[in-house]
Scaffold this motif. Structure first.
Motif, PDB file in Angstrom:
ATOM      1  N   ARG A 116       0.961  -1.311   0.112  1.00 38.42           N
ATOM      2  CA  ARG A 116      -0.168  -0.141   0.057  1.00 38.42           C
ATOM      3  C   ARG A 116       0.932   1.234  -0.018  1.00 38.42           C
ATOM      4  NH1 ARG A 116      -2.465   2.358   4.018  1.00 38.42           N
ATOM      5  NH2 ARG A 116      -1.500   1.375   5.638  1.00 38.42           N
ATOM      6  N   PRO A 117       0.790   1.997  -1.272  1.00 41.24           N
ATOM      7  CA  PRO A 117       1.865   3.072  -1.135  1.00 41.24           C
ATOM      8  C   PRO A 117       1.537   4.153   0.021  1.00 41.24           C
ATOM      9  CG  PRO A 117       0.980   2.820  -3.336  1.00 41.24           C
ATOM     10  CD  PRO A 117       0.095   1.985  -2.213  1.00 41.24           C
ATOM     11  N   GLN A 118       2.638   4.587   0.370  1.00 37.56           N
ATOM     12  CA  GLN A 118       2.360   5.921   1.350  1.00 37.56           C
ATOM     13  C   GLN A 118       3.838   6.619   1.011  1.00 37.56           C
ATOM     14  OE1 GLN A 118       3.310   4.651   5.700  1.00 37.56           O
ATOM     15  NE2 GLN A 118       1.438   3.795   5.092  1.00 37.56           N
ATOM     16  N   LYS A 119       4.116   7.625   2.081  1.00 36.32           N
ATOM     17  CA  LYS A 119       5.404   8.388   2.037  1.00 36.32           C
ATOM     18  C   LYS A 119       6.559   7.320   2.460  1.00 36.32           C
ATOM     19  CE  LYS A 119       7.458  12.418   3.591  1.00 36.32           C
ATOM     20  NZ  LYS A 119       7.718  13.374   4.593  1.00 36.32           N
ATOM     21  N   LEU A 276      11.255  10.065   9.705  1.00 39.53           N
ATOM     22  CA  LEU A 276      10.497   9.679   8.323  1.00 39.53           C
ATOM     23  C   LEU A 276       9.063   8.937   8.672  1.00 39.53           C
ATOM     24  CD1 LEU A 276      12.927   8.132   5.851  1.00 39.53           C
ATOM     25  CD2 LEU A 276      11.923  10.558   5.721  1.00 39.53           C
ATOM     26  N   GLY A 277       8.577   9.181   9.723  1.00 45.12           N
ATOM     27  CA  GLY A 277       7.019   8.586  10.252  1.00 45.12           C
ATOM     28  C   GLY A 277       7.214   6.969  10.231  1.00 45.12           C
ATOM     29  N   ALA A 278       6.178   6.544   9.611  1.00 46.83           N
ATOM     30  CA  ALA A 278       6.275   4.987   9.756  1.00 46.83           C
ATOM     31  C   ALA A 278       6.987   4.447   9.156  1.00 46.83           C
ATOM     32  CB  ALA A 278       4.634   4.583   9.340  1.00 46.83           C
ATOM     33  N   GLN A 279       7.641   4.848   8.070  1.00 54.01           N
ATOM     34  CA  GLN A 279       8.634   4.167   7.237  1.00 54.01           C
ATOM     35  C   GLN A 279      10.053   4.441   7.501  1.00 54.01           C
ATOM     36  OE1 GLN A 279       7.369   1.583   5.632  1.00 54.01           O
ATOM     37  NE2 GLN A 279       5.024   2.609   6.096  1.00 54.01           N
ATOM     38  N   MET A 309      16.804   3.599  -1.238  1.00 49.25           N
ATOM     39  CA  MET A 309      17.423   5.042  -1.957  1.00 49.25           C
ATOM     40  C   MET A 309      16.416   6.148  -1.944  1.00 49.25           C
ATOM     41  SD  MET A 309      20.422   4.422  -3.081  1.00 49.25           S
ATOM     42  CE  MET A 309      20.683   5.368  -4.522  1.00 49.25           C
ATOM     43  N   GLU A 310      15.064   5.720  -1.897  1.00 50.58           N
ATOM     44  CA  GLU A 310      14.109   6.974  -1.962  1.00 50.58           C
ATOM     45  C   GLU A 310      14.001   7.382  -0.221  1.00 50.58           C
ATOM     46  OE1 GLU A 310      13.557   4.152  -3.630  1.00 50.58           O
ATOM     47  OE2 GLU A 310      12.667   4.698  -5.456  1.00 50.58           O
ATOM     48  N   ARG A 311      14.073   6.315   0.532  1.00 54.53           N
ATOM     49  CA  ARG A 311      14.038   6.845   1.833  1.00 54.53           C
ATOM     50  C   ARG A 311      15.239   7.775   2.409  1.00 54.53           C
ATOM     51  NH1 ARG A 311      11.376   1.587   5.064  1.00 54.53           N
ATOM     52  NH2 ARG A 311       9.700   1.449   3.555  1.00 54.53           N
ATOM     53  N   LEU A 312      16.344   7.287   1.749  1.00 48.87           N
ATOM     54  CA  LEU A 312      17.520   8.364   2.061  1.00 48.87           C
ATOM     55  C   LEU A 312      17.483   9.622   1.294  1.00 48.87           C
ATOM     56  CD1 LEU A 312      20.929   6.280   1.785  1.00 48.87           C
ATOM     57  CD2 LEU A 312      19.499   7.283   3.781  1.00 48.87           C
ATOM     58  N   ILE A 313      17.018   9.632   0.136  1.00 48.98           N
ATOM     59  CA  ILE A 313      16.385  10.843  -0.478  1.00 48.98           C
ATOM     60  C   ILE A 313      15.640  11.658   0.284  1.00 48.98           C
ATOM     61  CG2 ILE A 313      15.477  12.033  -2.582  1.00 48.98           C
ATOM     62  CD1 ILE A 313      17.789  10.788  -3.693  1.00 48.98           C
ATOM     63  N   LEU A 314      14.629  11.034   0.974  1.00 51.90           N
ATOM     64  CA  LEU A 314      13.566  11.925   2.013  1.00 51.90           C
ATOM     65  C   LEU A 314      14.400  12.323   3.128  1.00 51.90           C
ATOM     66  CD1 LEU A 314      10.250   9.707   1.856  1.00 51.90           C
ATOM     67  CD2 LEU A 314      10.471  12.054   1.232  1.00 51.90           C
ATOM     68  N   LEU A 315      15.116  11.510   3.543  1.00 56.93           N
ATOM     69  CA  LEU A 315      15.842  12.027   4.812  1.00 56.93           C
ATOM     70  C   LEU A 315      16.814  13.261   4.674  1.00 56.93           C
ATOM     71  CD1 LEU A 315      16.123  11.058   7.766  1.00 56.93           C
ATOM     72  CD2 LEU A 315      17.748   9.528   7.304  1.00 56.93           C
TER      73      LEU A 315
END
Ligand code: HAM
Length: 425
Positions: A116-119, A276-279, A309-315
């Motif tokens: 289920r997509p989310q941030k 990053l919240g839940a993720q 990688m996306e999570r690192l970019i967000l961070l």
């Protein structure tokens, strides 16, 4: 108007304004890996479905619910890889990389999970994965954790991530623990959240991962995995901790840390952030000594991890890292008339060949002088290189500074060195 076709939910385009940050990230990580002697491997993104069933495990969320699986035209069941470890083992084994040798490998690329997509959680996402084969001791586990710690140092993220560490022991100790856990929780099944009730039947260890506070409270009373771990696994963890301590790497021993993939044994770890919240898991991995053999190879110890990688970019974006990733245009080339444009393009090619670091953008298409100059200015270019009728007739070109208050100068078109020297100043 015809209806537009859209991208698939949970799958994203990475636009030019973002790719600079991606390239910076990929460049920084690959440099670190190279400095530790790891070599890059590139695997196909499609594999036979069987590979993931046999490695990740039949009774896991990934295999049960999240794989993009389809029959190809020959009716063979194929799957878009949900992770890289299984493919890496398959590739290393198939290409003879594991025969009587050790291997340190890494890969980076898209993975696919129908979640289920989310941030921070997507259906196509990118992982950078690191795997080492043929080494059984805690030193290589430590090396990999040190590599990940170095990533955070290089990226300026050390203060934002924390390491959680555990040992889940051998298959045999997990089996004994499962019996005790099922016995305890089975007697209290009505106090469990719905997900955990389901897991109790299929994969009880994963209940330790439950996000439900009630289930977590119940687990406070439950048997603890650490009490079931064999001596060898315990020594392994202790020695690993010793190397981390000696290197000043901080960690939290979390006896409830289990992983969502079946192939792990002994060491497991996760780097988490609360930004990053839940993720919040940015990087995760562990030892998987049984997997190579399970997939048909000779028994080969192995350990690895992957980061999102996306999570690192967000961070990086969240902590507003000042990474300047937009290339600065050095020259924006303006010309009027066909002959002028031709001469201008010849000149630009010569400059590019001699000075490959210069960023040179050609104004293509029509436009008045004013209009072309406006475009040059808007592009952020440092100089406009102007070729008009007069310049062409005199074999010269005009260099007009756009970011400083100085006059434009003319240079002979064959004096590339002088043009480049002026730009460099
Ligand atoms: P994993 O925990 O499933 O492990 O994934 C590793 C990392 O990939 C996660 O910590 C997270 O940062 C990122 N990730 C996972 N799913 C998503 C998603 N849907 N959207 C965005 N990011 C995501 C593995 O895949 C193992 N193969 C790691 C490993 C390598 N173990 C040993 N070697």
């Amino acid at each position: 108007m015809a209806q537009r076709t859209k991208a698939i939910r949970g799958m994203h385009d990475i636009l030019p304004e973002q790719t600079g940050l991606w390239q910076y990230l990929e460049g920084t990580l690959s440099k670190v890996l190279c400095s530790y002697g790891y070599g890059e491997i590139r695997m196909p993104i499609l594999e036979v479905t069987e590979l993931f069933k046999r490695s990740v495990g039949e009774v896991t969320d990934i295999v049960e619910k999240e794989m993009y699986t389809f029959a190809d035209r020959n009716n063979e069941s194929l799957t878009l890889r949900p992770e890289g470890t299984a493919s890496c083992v398959r590739a290393a084994e198939e290409n003879g990389l594991l025969f009587n040798q050790i291997q340190r490998l890494w890969y980076c690329g898209p993975m696919f999970r129908y979640e289920r997509p989310q941030k921070g959680r997507y259906r196509q996402f990118h992982q950078l994965g690191v795997e080492a084969f043929g080494m059984a001791g805690p030193d290589i586990d430590a090396e990999q954790i040190l590599i990940s710690a170095r990533f955070w140092q290089e990226l300026g993220l050390s203060e934002h991530v924390k390491l959680q560490l555990n040992s889940i022991g051998t298959k045999e100790c997990r089996a004994r623990y499962n019996v005790a856990l099922v016995e305890f929780l089975g007697a209290r099944v009505d106090q469990l959240d719905a997900d955990s009730q389901e897991r109790l039947k299929k994969n009880p260890l994963r209940i330790l991962d439950s996000k439900s506070p009630e289930t977590q409270a119940l687990l406070d009373e439950a048997p603890v995995l650490a009490d079931f771990i064999d001596e060898e696994s315990r020594d392994h963890l202790e020695q690993l901790c010793g190397i981390l301590d000696a290197n000043g790497v901080q960690y939290e021993l979390n006896t409830r840390l289990v992983r969502g993939l079946d192939y792990y044994s002994k060491t497991v770890f996760e780097w988490v952030t609360d930004a990053l919240g839940a993720q919040g898991t940015v990087c995760a991995g562990g030892r998987y000594d049984g997997l190579v053999e399970q997939l048909g190879g000779k028994p080969t110890p192995a350990v690895g991890f992957a980061l999102g990688m996306e999570r690192l970019i967000l961070l990086l974006e969240n902590i507003s890292m000042p990474v300047n990733t937009k290339p600065v245009i050095d020259l924006y080339c303006i010309a009027f008339g066909y002959e002028e444009k031709k001469a201008q393009m010849v000149l630009a090619e010569k400059l590019r060949k001699l000075y490959p670091d210069l960023v040179i953008v050609m104004h293509c298409g029509e436009g008045s002088f004013k209009n072309q100059l406006k475009k040059a200015d808007k592009s952020g270019a440092r100089f406009a290189l102007v070729m008009g009728e007069d310049e062409l007739a005199n074999n010269v070109v005009a260099l007009k500074p756009l970011r400083e208050r100085s006059e434009q100068e003319r240079f002979a078109t064959n004096d590339l060195v002088a043009i480049a020297a002026r730009i460099a100043n």
